[in-house]
Design a protein around this motif. Structure first.
Motif: not given
Length: 558
Positions: A467-480, A529-538
């Protein structure tokens, strides 16, 4: 504020105005823009009209022609910052396929306390349990009482106290504060209200208001025996020694014949009170929950009944007896309550087949509902403190029992959950809940501890079929991206980060996600192997989860 507008088909670049895909094949632009759109229903095919965006406007182009919906729907992105969100309801969920929100019932553990002292009895209830981390102690408050049963006479009601070092093993301290039958060798902290009248309920909390004074580090609300007089407020420096903050009740617009709870809300920056009312007033109609607020804990403003979607919340057959609402410690913007549902089917053939019929029949000689009413508990959630959702399944059932758990007053969950060490080998810390049983059945009663995974009230659950699900559009400020999640040995979870319109972001696609299996409270997601999502903050994104034989309980960008 970014806004999203849905479109029927894929959209492309128009002139110098750049668009990005959004959820449901829509587009997103920031700032005011000038564009053109076609509304075939209004102007006919091929005609165009100029529009100026006031604020944010989304425009699209399909098959070489500009289009926009005749009835567009805007949806703002949810800013998570670094906040934890639980999949306890559908607040964060956009679309679901072959998954469900699954309520997890707490697992019964040991009997926490047995209320069999002379000043206690079968009516001990309205429990409050809290953890004072500064003092390294767990505290438990309750009303100690013997209810007349047709066999045993009734007794006086007082407010009493247990404590524990670990939340599992509890002791009844001798406090020497209040006299019972000529002795102060007991755990009673209060046996009368500020006006000398009897007690009814008393629900303390640790005041996290930064302006709280040391002598008022603890506060509590409670009603007297004549509940209609209103709510008293108390303060204490240590949780043991209490004094009234006013010489009379401070709020009287309610029934209050239940456990009435209050707390300092960091999210709202004010005190909040949830209390008992009746739909028709004057103790008539359906039992329900109202809300009031205060800046100083002395002057309260009524805000009316909390609300639910149709079919949820208090119902004539399943009324809310207690509410037990409080911010959840790991996500303080999220209010979770555990209402006990009071259900009276009347006298039926099933009544006679419930456990302990002989005691039930005796209680009915005092009042018919004492024998016909039964109780269980659900959970409710809110992020504004006013509008709530109810769990889609019962949270605490009476269960397959021959004693102790099918009486009116059983399965009332204490206010509120606390974290404790697990008693199972090297398992991580868990949530402990405490619920009444053996209520109304003789000369004593008891409280059982229940255990639940941290954040584990509910999950998005997938079975064998993927199965699968999606979130609503979100923004975040964390790194991982951190998940509280579990799979079977054969199960797995994969995560994809998308543009709001559904386009996978390179480097964060499903194929690049390292498959997740195992069981952890804090599993970090990685892509090759990459955990960082920092490029997409905001930036607004949609997170897609694909899972099989798995549960996802919560997420946070940390």
């Amino acid at each position: 504020m970014r806004r999203v507008l849905g479109f029927a088909r894929e959209s492309r670049l128009l002139g110098t105005v750049s668009f990005r895909h959004v959820l449901n094949e829509g587009l997103l632009i920031e700032g005011g823009q000038i564009g053109y759109c076609i509304r075939p229903n209004e102007w006919g095919a091929g005609s165009a009209r100029s529009m100026h965006a006031t604020g944010n406007l989304t425009l699209g182009m399909t098959a070489g022609l500009l289009v926009c919906l005749a009835h567009p729907v805007f949806a703002e992105s949810i800013d998570l910052a670094r906040r934890r969100e639980l999949f306890i309801d559908n607040h964060l969920i956009g679309e679901m396929k072959n998954v469900q929100i699954l309520v997890h019932q707490p697992e019964p553990r040991e009997i926490a306390v047995q209320c069999d002292a002379p000043w206690e009895g079968n009516g001990c209830g309205y429990y409050t349990v809290l953890h004072d981390a500064r003092e390294s102690v767990y505290r438990m408050y309750y009303h100690a009482w013997q209810i007349p049963t047709g066999i045993e006479p009734g007794g006086p009601l007082s407010i009493a106290y247990f404590e524990s070092k670990d939340g599992i093993t509890w002791v009844r301290p001798s406090l020497g504060l209040c006299e019972f039958n000529g002795s102060k060798d007991n755990n009673i902290i209060l046996n009368k209200m500020g006006d000398g009248g009897g007690c009814h309920d008393f629900s303390p909390f640790i005041d996290e208001n930064p302006t709280a004074t040391p002598e008022a580090r603890y506060k509590a609300t409670g009603a007297g025996a004549e509940t209609g007089k209103g709510i008293w407020v108390y303060q204490s420096p240590d949780g043991i020694h209490w004094t009234p903050m006013a010489d009379a009740p401070v709020f009287s617009n309610g029934a209050f014949d239940s456990q009435n709870v209050s707390f300092w809300s960091e999210a709202e920056r004010q005190y909040v009170l949830y209390y008992r009312t009746f739909s028709q007033g004057n103790f008539k109609g359906t039992r329900r929950v109202n809300r009031a607020v205060s800046k100083d804990y002395l002057h309260w403003t009524e805000e009316g009944a909390i609300t639910f979607p149709d079919g949820e919340g208090p119902q004539p057959l399943a009324q809310f007896y207690i509410n037990q609402i409080k911010p959840y410690s790991r996500a303080p913007h999220l209010y979770i309550g555990f209402p006990a549902r009071y259900v009276d089917h009347g006298f039926t053939e099933s009544t006679k087949l419930l456990p302990e019929w002989d005691l039930r029949e005796k209680r009915m000689s005092v009042s018919p509902r004492y024998g016909t009413a039964v109780t269980d508990s659900v959970y409710i959630t809110s992020r504004d403190g006013k509008s709530f959702r109810q769990s889609n399944d019962v949270f605490l059932r009476p269960g397959l029992r021959t004693r102790h758990n099918w009486s009116y007053g059983d399965n009332y969950i204490a206010w509120h959950v606390v974290e404790t060490q697990s008693a199972r080998d090297d398992s991580p810390r868990e949530l402990s809940l405490y619920a009444t049983e053996s209520y109304f059945t003789g000369r004593d009663s008891r409280l059982r501890r229940y255990a639940l995974r941290i954040d584990g009230f509910a999950s998005v659950h997938a079975k064998l079929q993927e199965g699968e699900f999606t979130t609503k559009p979100i923004t975040f400020s964390g790194h991982e991206l951190s998940l509280n999640a579990a799979t079977s040995a054969a199960g797995r979870i994969q995560v994809e980060i998308r543009e709001p319109g559904g386009t996978p972001i390179p480097g964060f696609t499903l194929d690049e996600c390292d498959p997740i299996y195992g069981d952890a409270l804090d599993r970090r997601v990685s892509w090759k192997g990459n955990r960082s999502v920092a490029a997409h903050r905001g930036n607004p994104v949609v997170v897609r989860f694909v899972l099989r034989e798995a549960d996802i309980y919560s997420l946070a960008f940390e």
